[in-house]
Write an enzyme that holds these catalytic residues in place. Structure first.
Site, short mmCIF file in Angstrom:
data_model
loop_
_atom_site.label_atom_id
_atom_site.label_comp_id
_atom_site.label_asym_id
_atom_site.label_seq_id
_atom_site.Cartn_x
_atom_site.Cartn_y
_atom_site.Cartn_z
CG HIS A 15 -1.89 1.10 1.28
ND1 HIS A 15 -1.56 2.38 1.67
CD2 HIS A 15 -3.21 1.15 0.96
CE1 HIS A 15 -2.62 3.16 1.61
NE2 HIS A 15 -3.63 2.44 1.17
CG ASP A 17 -0.86 6.08 3.06
OD1 ASP A 17 -0.35 7.02 2.42
OD2 ASP A 17 -2.10 5.98 3.25
CE LYS A 18 1.42 0.90 7.58
NZ LYS A 18 2.22 1.36 8.69
CD GLU A 43 7.75 12.77 8.46
OE1 GLU A 43 6.93 11.99 7.96
OE2 GLU A 43 7.79 13.04 9.67
CD GLU A 56 13.58 17.85 10.04
OE1 GLU A 56 13.16 18.32 8.96
OE2 GLU A 56 12.88 17.17 10.81
CE LYS A 161 -7.38 0.75 2.45
NZ LYS A 161 -8.00 2.09 2.26
CG PHE A 226 -7.35 -3.15 -6.50
CD1 PHE A 226 -6.64 -2.04 -6.95
CD2 PHE A 226 -7.17 -3.54 -5.19
CE1 PHE A 226 -5.76 -1.36 -6.12
CE2 PHE A 226 -6.31 -2.86 -4.35
CZ PHE A 226 -5.59 -1.77 -4.81
CG ASP A 234 -4.05 6.52 -2.57
OD1 ASP A 234 -3.93 7.77 -2.51
OD2 ASP A 234 -4.48 5.84 -1.64
CB ALA A 235 0.08 10.35 -3.40
NE ARG A 240 -2.04 9.39 3.17
CZ ARG A 240 -1.97 9.85 1.93
NH1 ARG A 240 -2.13 11.14 1.69
NH2 ARG A 240 -1.72 9.05 0.91
CE LYS A 241 -4.04 3.53 5.00
NZ LYS A 241 -4.18 4.93 4.53
CE LYS A 261 7.33 11.40 14.25
NZ LYS A 261 6.09 11.75 14.96
CE LYS A 265 12.26 13.95 16.70
NZ LYS A 265 12.16 15.41 16.91
CG ASP A 267 5.09 11.80 18.46
OD1 ASP A 267 4.25 12.09 19.34
OD2 ASP A 267 5.49 12.60 17.61
#
Length: 375
Positions: A15, A17-18, A43, A56, A161, A226, A234-235, A240-241, A261, A265, A267
């Site tokens: 996918h 995003d993955k 990123e 960074e 998916k 599909f 799809d960008a 985003r997941k 990260k 971090k 997060d």
């Protein structure tokens, strides 16, 4: 009797995003392999024929990012332009700076690398102490990828998916009511064959038959086609997941993603710590369900807040649980990094099929090493 449906989704490693998450974590791993104290906030953006890696990074080592990206894309399975992406011909651009000196000040004194709130959760719905909808969705996505990688369903392509809807009765999973699968495929395969194969080889191999409702709906490639998938269709973007990465929306989610990260971090590292706490509390028999929230301020080592919520299933009141956690867990960034051994190149494994409920020595936040102390 309270009755409701709850739904969670997962995605395959192909996918978009993955793809982005995996590239960001592969860069992180490459840094940590030679420089365990490297600072990374990486990123990735993917679109038709393009990978853009930015962020960074402060490190003593060097990472050949384009080569790393191409090797990873080949491993995922984007080996042919007809699949919507090709590891050999896509453009790879980089725009990387060093970590901000203003952030560096706080991290250098062992403080948190950012502010924010993080959540961890555990419950008794599955052996891995995860909510059932996200657990099943991940297992279906992994099985879908396995069928492709082993050529058992050779017409499958990398993107895909999954989604599972579970009926709850009095707060406990009762039955699986709907299963949704979208699988990218070769244009030559007949849709009836694909649907039959996926039901037999993927769904029936994963979902316990006793959990399947007699009226369960199977929605497999519901549009009927599909073929175009991946970044061409799809960008994709790192982070985003986040709901897929955590608990499938079953509990609250913090403000930041994980991938790309380094563990300073919070997060990432404090979310792992929160899961570690919640899982040990449930495994120790102190609660059937446990939600943990941590919050930090940048440059400050100790969390500014800690919440333990056992959803009225706990044997201790919340103050007793809070005091027990503070006694047995060091929740400073340095304490978490040390206890969970997070300065290692372990993160690519986390970047698809969820960060929690996983087996293996890399997933140290899943260990039950505090059960005897807590109980």
């Amino acid at each position: 009797m309270r009755e409701f449906l709850f739904t969670s989704e997962s995605v395959t490693e192909g996918h978009p995003d993955k793809i982005a998450d995996q590239i960001s974590d592969a860069v992180l791993d490459a840094v940590l392999r030679d420089d365990p104290f490297g600072r990374v906030a990486c990123e990735t953006f993917v679109a038709t024929g393009l990978v853009l890696v930015g962020g960074e990074i402060t490190t003593t080592t060097y990472v050949e990012v384009p080569d790393l990206v191409r090797r990873l894309l080949e491993k995922i399975g984007y080996i042919n332009a007809e699949f919507g992406f090709d590891y050999q011909t896509c453009a790879v651009l980089t725009t990387i700076n060093q970590q901000s000196q203003d952030i560096k000040i706080g991290v250098d004194r062992a403080g948190a690398g950012d502010q924010g709130m993080m959540f961890g959760f555990a419950c008794r719905e599955t052996p891995e102490l995860m909510p059932m909808p996200i657990s099943l969705a991940h297992r279906l996505a992994r099985r879908l990828a396995e069928m492709r990688h082993t050529n058992k369903l050779s017409y499958l392509r990398p993107d895909g998916k999954t989604q599972v809807s579970v009926r709850y009765m009095d707060g406990k999973p009762s039955s699986v009511e709907t299963i949704v699968i979208a699988a990218q495929h070769d244009p030559s395969v007949e849709m009836g064959q694909l649907q039959q194969d996926i039901k037999r080889e993927v769904i029936e191999a994963v979902v316990p038959p006793e959990m399947v409702s007699k009226d369960c709906k199977y929605l497999i490639n519901a549009t009927g086609r599909f073929v175009q998938g991946g970044p061409q269709a799809d960008a994709g973007l790192t982070g985003r997941k986040t709901i897929v990465d955590t608990y499938g929306g079953y509990v609250p989610h913090g403000g930041g993603c994980f991938s790309g990260k380094d563990p300073t971090k919070v997060d990432r590292s404090a979310s792992y710590a929160a899961r570690w706490i919640a899982k040990n509390i449930v495994a120790a028999g102190l609660a059937d369900s446990c939600l943990v929230q941590l919050a930090y301020a940048i440059g400050v080592a100790e969390p500014v807040s800690l919440l333990i919520n056992t959803n009225n299933t706990g044997k201790l009141n919340e103050k007793e649980a809070h005091d027990l956690v503070r006694k047995h867990f060091d929740l400073t960034p340095a304490g978490i990094i040390d206890a969970l051994n997070l300065r290692r190149p372990i993160y690519l494994d986390t970047a698809s099929y969820g960060h929690f409920g996983r087996d293996g020595e890399n997933f140290t936040w899943e260990q039950l090493d505090k059960v005897s102390e807590l109980s």
